[in-house]
Design a protein around this motif. Structure first.
Motif, PDB file in Angstrom:
ATOM      1  N   GLY A 127       0.830  -1.195   0.000  1.00  0.00           N
ATOM      2  CA  GLY A 127       0.000   0.000   0.000  1.00  0.00           C
ATOM      3  C   GLY A 127       0.862   1.240   0.000  1.00  0.00           C
ATOM      4  O   GLY A 127       1.987   1.241   0.488  1.00  0.00           O
ATOM      5  N   PHE A 128       0.333   2.293  -0.585  1.00  0.00           N
ATOM      6  CA  PHE A 128       1.084   3.532  -0.690  1.00  0.00           C
ATOM      7  C   PHE A 128       0.893   4.409   0.538  1.00  0.00           C
ATOM      8  O   PHE A 128       1.832   5.006   1.036  1.00  0.00           O
ATOM      9  N   PHE A 129      -0.333   4.468   1.041  1.00  0.00           N
ATOM     10  CA  PHE A 129      -0.654   5.324   2.185  1.00  0.00           C
ATOM     11  C   PHE A 129      -0.637   4.527   3.476  1.00  0.00           C
ATOM     12  O   PHE A 129      -0.573   3.306   3.467  1.00  0.00           O
ATOM     13  N   ASP A 130      -0.704   5.249   4.585  1.00  0.00           N
ATOM     14  CA  ASP A 130      -0.776   4.585   5.882  1.00  0.00           C
ATOM     15  C   ASP A 130      -1.971   3.633   5.894  1.00  0.00           C
ATOM     16  O   ASP A 130      -3.043   3.956   5.364  1.00  0.00           O
ATOM     17  N   LYS A 131      -1.786   2.477   6.487  1.00  0.00           N
ATOM     18  CA  LYS A 131      -2.810   1.432   6.474  1.00  0.00           C
ATOM     19  C   LYS A 131      -4.138   1.954   7.015  1.00  0.00           C
ATOM     20  O   LYS A 131      -4.207   2.529   8.097  1.00  0.00           O
ATOM     21  N   GLY A 132      -5.186   1.747   6.230  1.00  0.00           N
ATOM     22  CA  GLY A 132      -6.537   2.101   6.647  1.00  0.00           C
ATOM     23  C   GLY A 132      -6.851   3.588   6.622  1.00  0.00           C
ATOM     24  O   GLY A 132      -7.914   3.991   7.097  1.00  0.00           O
ATOM     25  N   SER A 133      -5.978   4.414   6.080  1.00  0.00           N
ATOM     26  CA  SER A 133      -6.211   5.858   6.150  1.00  0.00           C
ATOM     27  C   SER A 133      -6.944   6.426   4.933  1.00  0.00           C
ATOM     28  O   SER A 133      -7.473   7.530   4.990  1.00  0.00           O
ATOM     29  N   PHE A 134      -6.985   5.696   3.818  1.00  0.00           N
ATOM     30  CA  PHE A 134      -7.618   6.238   2.616  1.00  0.00           C
ATOM     31  C   PHE A 134      -9.135   6.196   2.731  1.00  0.00           C
ATOM     32  O   PHE A 134      -9.714   5.166   3.062  1.00  0.00           O
ATOM     33  N   GLN A 135      -9.760   7.349   2.452  1.00  0.00           N
ATOM     34  CA  GLN A 135     -11.218   7.445   2.428  1.00  0.00           C
ATOM     35  C   GLN A 135     -11.620   8.075   1.103  1.00  0.00           C
ATOM     36  O   GLN A 135     -11.304   9.237   0.849  1.00  0.00           O
ATOM     37  N   GLU A 136     -12.301   7.303   0.271  1.00  0.00           N
ATOM     38  CA  GLU A 136     -12.716   7.806  -1.034  1.00  0.00           C
ATOM     39  C   GLU A 136     -13.916   8.732  -0.885  1.00  0.00           C
ATOM     40  O   GLU A 136     -14.793   8.515  -0.043  1.00  0.00           O
ATOM     41  N   ALA A 137     -13.951   9.783  -1.704  1.00  0.00           N
ATOM     42  CA  ALA A 137     -15.072  10.722  -1.718  1.00  0.00           C
ATOM     43  C   ALA A 137     -15.735  10.684  -3.089  1.00  0.00           C
ATOM     44  O   ALA A 137     -15.068  10.467  -4.098  1.00  0.00           O
ATOM     45  N   LEU A 138     -17.020  10.905  -3.134  1.00  0.00           N
ATOM     46  CA  LEU A 138     -17.797  10.956  -4.382  1.00  0.00           C
ATOM     47  C   LEU A 138     -17.584   9.704  -5.234  1.00  0.00           C
ATOM     48  O   LEU A 138     -17.410   9.783  -6.451  1.00  0.00           O
ATOM     49  N   SER A 139     -17.634   8.543  -4.615  1.00  0.00           N
ATOM     50  CA  SER A 139     -17.291   7.297  -5.310  1.00  0.00           C
ATOM     51  C   SER A 139     -18.311   6.880  -6.368  1.00  0.00           C
ATOM     52  O   SER A 139     -17.959   6.194  -7.316  1.00  0.00           O
ATOM     53  N   GLY A 140     -19.549   7.274  -6.249  1.00  0.00           N
ATOM     54  CA  GLY A 140     -20.562   6.841  -7.193  1.00  0.00           C
ATOM     55  C   GLY A 140     -20.675   7.721  -8.426  1.00  0.00           C
ATOM     56  O   GLY A 140     -21.517   7.482  -9.287  1.00  0.00           O
ATOM     57  N   TRP A 141     -19.836   8.725  -8.536  1.00  0.00           N
ATOM     58  CA  TRP A 141     -19.963   9.715  -9.607  1.00  0.00           C
ATOM     59  C   TRP A 141     -18.624   9.860 -10.318  1.00  0.00           C
ATOM     60  O   TRP A 141     -17.580   9.883  -9.669  1.00  0.00           O
ATOM     61  N   GLY A 144       1.722   9.786   8.307  1.00  0.00           N
ATOM     62  CA  GLY A 144       0.992  10.556   9.312  1.00  0.00           C
ATOM     63  C   GLY A 144       0.537  11.929   8.841  1.00  0.00           C
ATOM     64  O   GLY A 144      -0.190  12.613   9.539  1.00  0.00           O
ATOM     65  N   ILE A 145       0.967  12.352   7.657  1.00  0.00           N
ATOM     66  CA  ILE A 145       0.604  13.668   7.143  1.00  0.00           C
ATOM     67  C   ILE A 145      -0.665  13.545   6.294  1.00  0.00           C
ATOM     68  O   ILE A 145      -0.689  12.776   5.327  1.00  0.00           O
ATOM     69  N   PRO A 146      -1.730  14.283   6.617  1.00  0.00           N
ATOM     70  CA  PRO A 146      -2.948  14.212   5.819  1.00  0.00           C
ATOM     71  C   PRO A 146      -2.748  14.850   4.445  1.00  0.00           C
ATOM     72  O   PRO A 146      -2.049  15.857   4.325  1.00  0.00           O
ATOM     73  N   MET A 147      -3.342  14.244   3.419  1.00  0.00           N
ATOM     74  CA  MET A 147      -3.208  14.790   2.071  1.00  0.00           C
ATOM     75  C   MET A 147      -4.407  14.412   1.216  1.00  0.00           C
ATOM     76  O   MET A 147      -5.123  13.467   1.517  1.00  0.00           O
ATOM     77  N   GLY A 148      -4.594  15.196   0.142  1.00  0.00           N
ATOM     78  CA  GLY A 148      -5.627  14.907  -0.835  1.00  0.00           C
ATOM     79  C   GLY A 148      -5.085  13.963  -1.894  1.00  0.00           C
ATOM     80  O   GLY A 148      -3.900  13.989  -2.220  1.00  0.00           O
ATOM     81  N   VAL A 149      -5.955  13.125  -2.435  1.00  0.00           N
ATOM     82  CA  VAL A 149      -5.544  12.116  -3.406  1.00  0.00           C
ATOM     83  C   VAL A 149      -6.425  12.236  -4.648  1.00  0.00           C
ATOM     84  O   VAL A 149      -7.649  12.286  -4.545  1.00  0.00           O
ATOM     85  N   LYS A 165     -16.667   7.867 -12.369  1.00  0.00           N
ATOM     86  CA  LYS A 165     -15.848   6.747 -11.897  1.00  0.00           C
ATOM     87  C   LYS A 165     -14.489   6.597 -12.587  1.00  0.00           C
ATOM     88  O   LYS A 165     -13.702   5.735 -12.205  1.00  0.00           O
ATOM     89  N   THR A 166     -14.182   7.426 -13.606  1.00  0.00           N
ATOM     90  CA  THR A 166     -12.865   7.329 -14.240  1.00  0.00           C
ATOM     91  C   THR A 166     -11.795   8.053 -13.433  1.00  0.00           C
ATOM     92  O   THR A 166     -10.620   7.977 -13.761  1.00  0.00           O
ATOM     93  N   VAL A 167     -12.199   8.757 -12.366  1.00  0.00           N
ATOM     94  CA  VAL A 167     -11.264   9.433 -11.468  1.00  0.00           C
ATOM     95  C   VAL A 167     -11.603   9.038 -10.039  1.00  0.00           C
ATOM     96  O   VAL A 167     -12.770   9.003  -9.653  1.00  0.00           O
ATOM     97  N   VAL A 168     -10.585   8.726  -9.262  1.00  0.00           N
ATOM     98  CA  VAL A 168     -10.758   8.388  -7.848  1.00  0.00           C
ATOM     99  C   VAL A 168     -10.181   9.532  -7.027  1.00  0.00           C
ATOM    100  O   VAL A 168      -9.030   9.924  -7.231  1.00  0.00           O
ATOM    101  N   ILE A 169     -10.989  10.084  -6.132  1.00  0.00           N
ATOM    102  CA  ILE A 169     -10.494  11.140  -5.243  1.00  0.00           C
ATOM    103  C   ILE A 169     -10.772  10.745  -3.805  1.00  0.00           C
ATOM    104  O   ILE A 169     -11.664   9.948  -3.522  1.00  0.00           O
ATOM    105  N   GLY A 170      -9.989  11.298  -2.904  1.00  0.00           N
ATOM    106  CA  GLY A 170     -10.195  11.011  -1.496  1.00  0.00           C
ATOM    107  C   GLY A 170      -9.131  11.681  -0.646  1.00  0.00           C
ATOM    108  O   GLY A 170      -8.386  12.546  -1.112  1.00  0.00           O
ATOM    109  N   ARG A 171      -9.084  11.265   0.586  1.00  0.00           N
ATOM    110  CA  ARG A 171      -8.114  11.789   1.541  1.00  0.00           C
ATOM    111  C   ARG A 171      -7.412  10.611   2.194  1.00  0.00           C
ATOM    112  O   ARG A 171      -8.013   9.570   2.411  1.00  0.00           O
ATOM    113  N   ALA A 172      -6.142  10.800   2.494  1.00  0.00           N
ATOM    114  CA  ALA A 172      -5.359   9.735   3.123  1.00  0.00           C
ATOM    115  C   ALA A 172      -4.227  10.357   3.931  1.00  0.00           C
ATOM    116  O   ALA A 172      -4.037  11.575   3.914  1.00  0.00           O
ATOM    117  N   ARG A 173      -3.490   9.504   4.611  1.00  0.00           N
ATOM    118  CA  ARG A 173      -2.306   9.947   5.350  1.00  0.00           C
ATOM    119  C   ARG A 173      -1.094   9.219   4.796  1.00  0.00           C
ATOM    120  O   ARG A 173      -1.144   8.031   4.518  1.00  0.00           O
TER     121      ARG A 173
END
Length: 95
Positions: free
Chosen positions: A9-23, A36-41, A25-33
């Motif tokens: 895995g690229f991000f800290d284990k269990g830290s990725f949270q996808e946003a707007l997943s149903g819309w 330990g540093i929070p960032m947008g994905v 779908k050719t782009v995945v966005i979310g937030r992760a760490r």
């Protein structure tokens, strides 16, 4: 981990949270760490995705259509989703 095992895995284990997943779908966005540093994905989906085009309620003969969308392509809805994510990340002060 604590046992010296490498965990994939690229991000800290269990830290990725996808946003707007149903819309868009050719782009995945979310937030992760990362370390330990929070960032947008923002990432493109490499596989083909399905987009559902709803039926036109004004047309009696219209029906719902499933459209195949190629991966790694920014369609209008995925471009808007990406721009919205960048604005959100900027507002939240995320790298």
């Amino acid at each position: 981990n604590e046992d010296g095992k490498w965990l994939s895995g690229f991000f800290d284990k269990g830290s990725f949270q996808e946003a707007l997943s149903g819309w868009a779908k050719t782009v995945v966005i979310g937030r992760a760490r990362l370390g330990g540093i929070p960032m947008g994905v923002i990432a493109t989906e490499n596989r083909t995705a399905e987009a559902i085009k709803p039926a036109d309620p004004a047309d009696v003969k219209a029906s719902e259509a499933v459209i195949q969308q190629a991966g790694c392509v920014w369609f209008p809805n995925s471009a808007y989703k990406t721009a919205q994510a960048i604005n959100d990340f900027r507002t939240e002060d995320l790298p």
